[in-house]
Design a protein around this motif. Sequence first.
Motif, PDB file in Angstrom:
ATOM      1  N   ILE A 106      20.522   3.490 -27.344  1.00 39.66           N
ATOM      2  CA  ILE A 106      19.888   5.210 -26.935  1.00 39.66           C
ATOM      3  C   ILE A 106      21.508   5.706 -27.690  1.00 39.66           C
ATOM      4  O   ILE A 106      21.283   6.485 -28.827  1.00 39.66           O
ATOM      5  N   VAL A 107      22.523   5.563 -26.565  1.00 37.76           N
ATOM      6  CA  VAL A 107      23.780   6.018 -27.127  1.00 37.76           C
ATOM      7  C   VAL A 107      23.939   6.172 -28.622  1.00 37.76           C
ATOM      8  O   VAL A 107      24.548   6.387 -29.240  1.00 37.76           O
ATOM      9  N   GLY A 108      24.045   4.285 -28.779  1.00 41.62           N
ATOM     10  CA  GLY A 108      24.257   4.070 -30.483  1.00 41.62           C
ATOM     11  C   GLY A 108      24.056   4.944 -31.234  1.00 41.62           C
ATOM     12  O   GLY A 108      24.430   4.890 -32.141  1.00 41.62           O
ATOM     13  N   THR A 109      22.331   4.844 -31.144  1.00 48.47           N
ATOM     14  CA  THR A 109      21.692   5.923 -32.098  1.00 48.47           C
ATOM     15  C   THR A 109      22.273   6.787 -32.499  1.00 48.47           C
ATOM     16  O   THR A 109      21.885   7.341 -33.875  1.00 48.47           O
ATOM     17  N   ALA A 110      21.942   7.868 -31.319  1.00 42.92           N
ATOM     18  CA  ALA A 110      22.956   8.773 -31.272  1.00 42.92           C
ATOM     19  C   ALA A 110      24.174   9.328 -32.482  1.00 42.92           C
ATOM     20  O   ALA A 110      23.802   9.939 -32.368  1.00 42.92           O
ATOM     21  N   ALA A 111      24.769   7.451 -31.356  1.00 41.76           N
ATOM     22  CA  ALA A 111      26.207   8.504 -32.024  1.00 41.76           C
ATOM     23  C   ALA A 111      26.445   8.181 -33.772  1.00 41.76           C
ATOM     24  O   ALA A 111      26.796   9.169 -34.823  1.00 41.76           O
ATOM     25  N   MET A 112      25.010   6.779 -34.376  1.00 44.27           N
ATOM     26  CA  MET A 112      25.323   6.856 -35.510  1.00 44.27           C
ATOM     27  C   MET A 112      24.586   8.547 -36.942  1.00 44.27           C
ATOM     28  O   MET A 112      25.956   8.271 -37.367  1.00 44.27           O
ATOM     29  N   LEU A 113      23.462   9.069 -35.793  1.00 49.84           N
ATOM     30  CA  LEU A 113      23.199  10.422 -36.932  1.00 49.84           C
ATOM     31  C   LEU A 113      24.092  11.201 -36.437  1.00 49.84           C
ATOM     32  O   LEU A 113      24.158  12.145 -37.508  1.00 49.84           O
ATOM     33  N   TRP A 114      24.933  11.494 -35.238  1.00 49.36           N
ATOM     34  CA  TRP A 114      25.956  11.933 -35.287  1.00 49.36           C
ATOM     35  C   TRP A 114      26.861  12.065 -36.189  1.00 49.36           C
ATOM     36  O   TRP A 114      27.519  13.326 -36.929  1.00 49.36           O
ATOM     37  N   VAL A 115      27.814  11.010 -35.976  1.00 53.04           N
ATOM     38  CA  VAL A 115      28.836  10.638 -37.115  1.00 53.04           C
ATOM     39  C   VAL A 115      28.236  10.535 -38.539  1.00 53.04           C
ATOM     40  O   VAL A 115      29.158  11.378 -39.306  1.00 53.04           O
ATOM     41  N   GLY A 116      27.055  10.292 -38.839  1.00 52.21           N
ATOM     42  CA  GLY A 116      26.928   9.944 -39.919  1.00 52.21           C
ATOM     43  C   GLY A 116      26.590  11.336 -40.448  1.00 52.21           C
ATOM     44  O   GLY A 116      27.281  11.825 -41.563  1.00 52.21           O
ATOM     45  N   GLY A 117      26.094  12.325 -39.671  1.00 49.60           N
ATOM     46  CA  GLY A 117      26.311  13.765 -40.182  1.00 49.60           C
ATOM     47  C   GLY A 117      27.065  14.477 -40.315  1.00 49.60           C
ATOM     48  O   GLY A 117      27.029  15.094 -41.077  1.00 49.60           O
TER      49      GLY A 117
END
Length: 322
Positions: A234-245
């Motif tokens: 879950i943390v990895g998914t949120a981090a991916m969206l944050w960094v990608g965005g």
Amino acid sequence: MSGLIALLDDVAAIAKVAASSVDDVIGQATKASAKAAGAVIDDAAVTPKYVHGFEAKRELPIIWRITKGSLRNKLLILLPVGLALSAFAPWAIPPLLMLGGAYLCFEGAEKIAHALGISEGHTDHPAKGKVIEDPAHLEEEKAQGAIKTDFILSAEIMTIALSNIPNLGFWMEAATLAMVAIIITVAVYGSVALIVKMDDIGLSMANAGRLGVTRAIGRGLVKGMPGFLKALTIVGTAAMLWVGGSIIVHGLEVMGFAAPAQIIHDAAYAVAHAVDRWQGAVEWTVTAALDGVLGLALGVVLIPIGEKIITPIWRAVTAKMP
């Protein structure tokens, strides 16, 4: 005698400069590595699945094999390519960075969509139902699959790091990028090794611990690892969206489309100054959240493109790789 003293002074001066350069390399590498948080966390969250189902004694050798493959990806392929781009085509770095950001958004959105049951994710892989009876062959296939997946994430990590390294000269840039590759690889696969062996550690503590508290901690580790892995995902998914965005927003700003960055900045500033305390933390949190929302929206748009067009092409290409 005076000549010897002068020589020692020169050696000391050279050593001081070298130590300062090493400090600079480590400092810049640490900063650049932090910028790649989303891809790093996702890498750590994804890799344990590649040793699932193997005997405990084979887990660490498989992880070590993947680690060596990851270092080869970063140091022998991506590092020279990154330095060549920096020297001869620096204009290509922002578009490539945005492409990597879009990939992070796609992966993050796809994970959420799959969890909600509205996306196939990677369950439609043509080799999913294939049964391999030879353990050595299965281990080889799993390791090679992990190394291929690592190449994508490593490319994104190295591109993010390259874009955050100041112009320090060719050799300092090369050393910093190499240090990034080593730091991140050790951090990711060291963490993965610890994660996959935590069950064994907990089981050993629970069965052989001399103290009641030791046995209780061991049982807690065994019971808690599934939840920890889920939380890491879950943390990895949120981090991916944050960094990608955030990469997309920054890339658009660099290319002259500053409206998204300005809107997010103004919204975060307004929310932060509507509270009396922790304004800096609130502004950062709102900015990260809005970057994540934008990343999720972009990822949702990219899901059908990724699943129906890009993924089949990638599978066809990687199927021919040794």
